[in-house]
Design a protein around this motif. Structure first.
Motif, mmCIF file in Angstrom:
data_model
loop_
_atom_site.group_PDB
_atom_site.id
_atom_site.type_symbol
_atom_site.label_atom_id
_atom_site.label_comp_id
_atom_site.label_asym_id
_atom_site.label_seq_id
_atom_site.Cartn_x
_atom_site.Cartn_y
_atom_site.Cartn_z
ATOM 1 N N SER A 15 0.842 -1.188 0.000
ATOM 2 C CA SER A 15 0.000 0.000 0.000
ATOM 3 C C SER A 15 0.878 1.239 0.000
ATOM 4 O O SER A 15 2.100 1.163 0.205
ATOM 5 C CB SER A 15 -0.922 0.018 1.226
ATOM 6 O OG SER A 15 -0.143 0.091 2.417
ATOM 7 N N ASP A 16 0.246 2.392 -0.224
ATOM 8 C CA ASP A 16 0.956 3.663 -0.240
ATOM 9 C C ASP A 16 -0.022 4.734 0.256
ATOM 10 O O ASP A 16 -1.098 4.898 -0.310
ATOM 11 C CB ASP A 16 1.419 3.972 -1.663
ATOM 12 C CG ASP A 16 2.273 5.231 -1.783
ATOM 13 O OD1 ASP A 16 2.252 6.056 -0.845
ATOM 14 O OD2 ASP A 16 2.936 5.394 -2.806
ATOM 15 N N HIS A 17 0.358 5.437 1.306
ATOM 16 C CA HIS A 17 -0.466 6.519 1.836
ATOM 17 C C HIS A 17 0.365 7.783 1.871
ATOM 18 O O HIS A 17 1.475 7.796 2.425
ATOM 19 C CB HIS A 17 -0.950 6.196 3.247
ATOM 20 C CG HIS A 17 -1.741 7.306 3.860
ATOM 21 N ND1 HIS A 17 -1.549 7.745 5.157
ATOM 22 C CD2 HIS A 17 -2.729 8.100 3.354
ATOM 23 C CE1 HIS A 17 -2.379 8.742 5.421
ATOM 24 N NE2 HIS A 17 -3.100 8.978 4.340
ATOM 25 N N GLY A 30 4.929 10.616 2.344
ATOM 26 C CA GLY A 30 4.171 9.377 2.298
ATOM 27 C C GLY A 30 4.927 8.200 2.868
ATOM 28 O O GLY A 30 6.141 8.269 3.109
ATOM 29 N N VAL A 31 4.186 7.118 3.062
ATOM 30 C CA VAL A 31 4.742 5.856 3.529
ATOM 31 C C VAL A 31 4.173 4.746 2.654
ATOM 32 O O VAL A 31 2.948 4.618 2.519
ATOM 33 C CB VAL A 31 4.390 5.568 5.005
ATOM 34 C CG1 VAL A 31 4.933 4.210 5.430
ATOM 35 C CG2 VAL A 31 4.924 6.663 5.905
ATOM 36 N N HIS A 40 9.485 -4.509 2.941
ATOM 37 C CA HIS A 40 10.146 -3.244 3.249
ATOM 38 C C HIS A 40 9.125 -2.130 3.430
ATOM 39 O O HIS A 40 7.991 -2.225 2.966
ATOM 40 C CB HIS A 40 11.134 -2.851 2.142
ATOM 41 C CG HIS A 40 10.474 -2.583 0.829
ATOM 42 N ND1 HIS A 40 10.213 -3.578 -0.090
ATOM 43 C CD2 HIS A 40 9.998 -1.430 0.267
ATOM 44 C CE1 HIS A 40 9.625 -3.055 -1.156
ATOM 45 N NE2 HIS A 40 9.490 -1.746 -0.951
ATOM 46 N N THR A 41 9.565 -1.083 4.110
ATOM 47 C CA THR A 41 8.813 0.156 4.250
ATOM 48 C C THR A 41 9.603 1.273 3.578
ATOM 49 O O THR A 41 10.829 1.328 3.694
ATOM 50 C CB THR A 41 8.596 0.508 5.727
ATOM 51 O OG1 THR A 41 7.777 -0.502 6.329
ATOM 52 C CG2 THR A 41 7.894 1.851 5.886
ATOM 53 N N GLU A 58 13.491 13.182 -0.608
ATOM 54 C CA GLU A 58 14.185 12.407 0.421
ATOM 55 C C GLU A 58 13.444 11.090 0.618
ATOM 56 O O GLU A 58 12.217 11.083 0.760
ATOM 57 C CB GLU A 58 14.237 13.184 1.735
ATOM 58 C CG GLU A 58 15.003 14.494 1.651
ATOM 59 C CD GLU A 58 15.093 15.200 2.984
ATOM 60 O OE1 GLU A 58 15.503 14.548 3.973
ATOM 61 O OE2 GLU A 58 14.753 16.387 3.038
ATOM 62 N N VAL A 59 14.194 9.990 0.601
ATOM 63 C CA VAL A 59 13.586 8.663 0.712
ATOM 64 C C VAL A 59 14.387 7.813 1.691
ATOM 65 O O VAL A 59 15.630 7.837 1.682
ATOM 66 C CB VAL A 59 13.552 7.941 -0.654
ATOM 67 C CG1 VAL A 59 12.742 6.634 -0.533
ATOM 68 C CG2 VAL A 59 12.966 8.828 -1.742
ATOM 69 N N THR A 60 13.660 7.053 2.511
ATOM 70 C CA THR A 60 14.265 6.050 3.380
ATOM 71 C C THR A 60 13.557 4.723 3.145
ATOM 72 O O THR A 60 12.321 4.674 3.153
ATOM 73 C CB THR A 60 14.130 6.424 4.870
ATOM 74 O OG1 THR A 60 14.801 7.658 5.106
ATOM 75 C CG2 THR A 60 14.738 5.346 5.763
#
Length: 204
Positions: A15-17, A30-31, A40-41, A58-60
């Motif tokens: 999913s993606d919120h 978003g997450v 993974h998240t 920026e992404v983690t």
């Protein structure tokens, strides 16, 4: 953030919120979560200027035994790319029977110089950036626009240039093509994806 968007993945379990403000360009965070290629998240924040040209991403990404970060920031006509890594994603991939992916980021940021947009793998929000920047919501059917994006692969966060083409189809639909892949996206009146065949569908 005035808008909440939630997608369910249709290509895998996930999913993606994200929360979005699009009143003067785009500010969003978003997450996303998915089980492939390893569980993974992915947390992301993206900022554009008022013309919808990307200023910063920026992404983690994080999973069992590893974490990666990448930051892309527009500096004049170049991209500054900063990365970080803890643990060993490649070891997790090998344990899952998947090939290793190498280091996050890029060893040659100059390859991204022509990119005015970023694209985050598996995240439907990012199709909105070129749609809004190029004015495709109001364009006549069969209007075609080609562009280069800084494509951030997930979960590796490897960054590569990618050539993409958007073609308006009318009725709130836009055809997205990259290399041999294509999909007809269904968009709402603000250009956010409602249905991305083969990837995700928006809830609500």
């Amino acid at each position: 953030m005035p808008i909440s968007l939630f997608w369910t993945r249709t290509d895998t379990t996930g999913s993606d919120h994200c929360l979005v403000d699009d009143h003067a360009g785009l500010t969003a965070r978003g997450v996303a979560q998915a089980v492939d290629p390893v569980p993974h998240t992915c947390q992301y924040e993206v900022l554009t200027d008022e013309s919808w040209t990307t200023v910063r991403l920026e992404v983690t990404t994080e999973g069992a035994g590893w974490q990666r970060t990448v930051r892309l920031e527009r500096a004049g006509d170049r991209w500054r790319v900063t990365t970080g890594e803890q643990g060993d994603l490649d070891a997790a991939l090998r344990a899952a029977g998947r090939p290793p992916v190498g280091l996050p980021g890029t060893d040659d940021p100059d390859r991204l110089a022509e990119a005015l947009d970023v694209d985050l793998g598996g995240a439907p929000l990012f199709n909105t950036l070129p749609v809004r920047r190029l004015g495709l919501l109001d364009a006549a059917p069969d209007t075609e626009r080609g562009l280069t994006v800084a494509w951030v692969l997930v979960p590796s966060l490897v960054v590569v240039p990618a050539e993409q083409v958007y073609t308006t189809l009318g009725g709130g639909r836009v055809r997205f093509a990259s290399d041999t892949f294509r999909a007809d996206l269904d968009l709402d009146e603000r250009g956010f994806v409602r249905d991305y065949p083969g990837l995700a569908r928006r809830a609500g």
